[in-house]
Design a protein around this motif. Structure first.
Motif, PDB file in Angstrom:
ATOM      1  N   GLY A   4       0.677  -1.178  -0.006  1.00  0.00           N
ATOM      2  CA  GLY A   4       0.045   0.055  -0.019  1.00  0.00           C
ATOM      3  C   GLY A   4       0.751   1.226   0.040  1.00  0.00           C
ATOM      4  O   GLY A   4       0.113   2.349  -0.083  1.00  0.00           O
ATOM      5  N   TRP A   5       2.179   1.075  -0.113  1.00  0.00           N
ATOM      6  CA  TRP A   5       3.001   2.209  -0.183  1.00  0.00           C
ATOM      7  C   TRP A   5       3.561   2.543  -1.589  1.00  0.00           C
ATOM      8  O   TRP A   5       3.552   1.673  -2.399  1.00  0.00           O
ATOM      9  CB  TRP A   5       4.300   2.043   0.855  1.00  0.00           C
ATOM     10  N   ALA A   6       3.622   3.887  -1.686  1.00  0.00           N
ATOM     11  CA  ALA A   6       4.232   4.234  -3.019  1.00  0.00           C
ATOM     12  C   ALA A   6       5.750   5.055  -2.965  1.00  0.00           C
ATOM     13  O   ALA A   6       5.826   5.333  -1.849  1.00  0.00           O
ATOM     14  CB  ALA A   6       3.496   5.345  -3.847  1.00  0.00           C
ATOM     15  N   PRO A   7       6.649   4.985  -3.667  1.00  0.00           N
ATOM     16  CA  PRO A   7       7.953   5.776  -3.428  1.00  0.00           C
ATOM     17  C   PRO A   7       7.705   7.401  -3.003  1.00  0.00           C
ATOM     18  O   PRO A   7       6.786   7.931  -3.635  1.00  0.00           O
ATOM     19  CB  PRO A   7       8.559   5.735  -4.638  1.00  0.00           C
ATOM     20  N   ASP A   8       8.438   7.426  -1.959  1.00  0.00           N
ATOM     21  CA  ASP A   8       8.499   8.820  -1.514  1.00  0.00           C
ATOM     22  C   ASP A   8       7.076   9.327  -0.743  1.00  0.00           C
ATOM     23  O   ASP A   8       6.805  10.229  -0.460  1.00  0.00           O
ATOM     24  CB  ASP A   8       8.722   9.955  -2.590  1.00  0.00           C
ATOM     25  N   ASP A   9       6.274   8.129  -0.181  1.00  0.00           N
ATOM     26  CA  ASP A   9       5.201   8.420   0.608  1.00  0.00           C
ATOM     27  C   ASP A   9       5.663   8.594   1.962  1.00  0.00           C
ATOM     28  O   ASP A   9       6.403   8.297   2.469  1.00  0.00           O
ATOM     29  CB  ASP A   9       4.185   7.199   0.547  1.00  0.00           C
ATOM     30  N   THR A  10       4.787   9.821   2.701  1.00  0.00           N
ATOM     31  CA  THR A  10       4.800  10.029   4.119  1.00  0.00           C
ATOM     32  C   THR A  10       3.403   9.624   4.633  1.00  0.00           C
ATOM     33  O   THR A  10       2.398  10.013   4.185  1.00  0.00           O
ATOM     34  CB  THR A  10       5.417  11.275   4.226  1.00  0.00           C
ATOM     35  N   TYR A  11       3.093   8.911   5.743  1.00  0.00           N
ATOM     36  CA  TYR A  11       2.157   8.583   6.397  1.00  0.00           C
ATOM     37  C   TYR A  11       2.480   9.405   7.644  1.00  0.00           C
ATOM     38  O   TYR A  11       3.206   9.044   8.533  1.00  0.00           O
ATOM     39  CB  TYR A  11       2.008   7.078   6.765  1.00  0.00           C
ATOM     40  N   TRP A  12       1.463  10.318   8.049  1.00  0.00           N
ATOM     41  CA  TRP A  12       1.418  11.215   9.175  1.00  0.00           C
ATOM     42  C   TRP A  12       0.610  10.308  10.193  1.00  0.00           C
ATOM     43  O   TRP A  12      -0.540  10.041   9.966  1.00  0.00           O
ATOM     44  CB  TRP A  12       0.952  12.386   9.159  1.00  0.00           C
ATOM     45  N   LEU A  13       1.258  10.314  11.437  1.00  0.00           N
ATOM     46  CA  LEU A  13       0.746   9.413  12.545  1.00  0.00           C
ATOM     47  C   LEU A  13      -0.100  10.104  13.634  1.00  0.00           C
ATOM     48  O   LEU A  13      -0.732   9.680  14.340  1.00  0.00           O
ATOM     49  CB  LEU A  13       1.528   8.473  13.076  1.00  0.00           C
ATOM     50  N   THR A  14       0.239  11.530  13.328  1.00  0.00           N
ATOM     51  CA  THR A  14      -0.347  12.319  14.456  1.00  0.00           C
ATOM     52  C   THR A  14      -1.115  13.499  13.745  1.00  0.00           C
ATOM     53  O   THR A  14      -0.880  13.775  12.546  1.00  0.00           O
ATOM     54  CB  THR A  14       0.579  13.061  15.484  1.00  0.00           C
ATOM     55  N   ASP A  15      -1.991  14.501  14.330  1.00  0.00           N
ATOM     56  CA  ASP A  15      -2.601  15.442  13.908  1.00  0.00           C
ATOM     57  C   ASP A  15      -1.739  16.638  13.805  1.00  0.00           C
ATOM     58  O   ASP A  15      -1.837  17.402  12.988  1.00  0.00           O
ATOM     59  CB  ASP A  15      -3.960  15.895  14.707  1.00  0.00           C
TER      60      ASP A  15
END
Length: 99
Positions: free
Chosen positions: A59-70
């Motif tokens: 489910g990831w793409a290159p250069d992805d960032t997933y933010w875990l906080t608001d």
């Protein structure tokens, strides 16, 4: 910080598969970034987590960032760089603190 998901054989790996425990990770980290190099190195491979469990980049793409906080604190200097050792049959990752 991981959670077991299943123990059926997949992708040629016959052991426990795990996924990150995102709520627990959010207690220590504001986000997770997958570099292009990290994606190209590990996509489609079983990534060793411990002695037997493994995970994959799903489910990831290159250069992805997933933010875990608001909220994100960009003023602190506690980011980490992950370095991949590809000398074995599966990539092995280790974190290095920025100084």
């Amino acid at each position: 910080m991981r959670r077991a998901v299943q123990t059926v054989p997949r992708r040629g790996h016959r052991a426990e598969w795990v996924i990150p425990d995102w709520p627990r990770l959010s207690e220590q980290y504001e986000g997770v970034h997958l570099t292009v190099a990290g994606y190209l190195t590990a996509a489609g491979t079983a990534i060793a987590v411990d002695a037997h469990p493994a995970s994959v980049i799903a489910g990831w793409a290159p250069d992805d960032t997933y933010w875990l906080t608001d909220t994100v604190n960009l003023d602190n200097d506690d980011s980490w760089t992950w370095v991949c050792d590809t000398s074995g049959s599966n990539p092995s990752w280790a974190e290095e603190p920025h100084h």
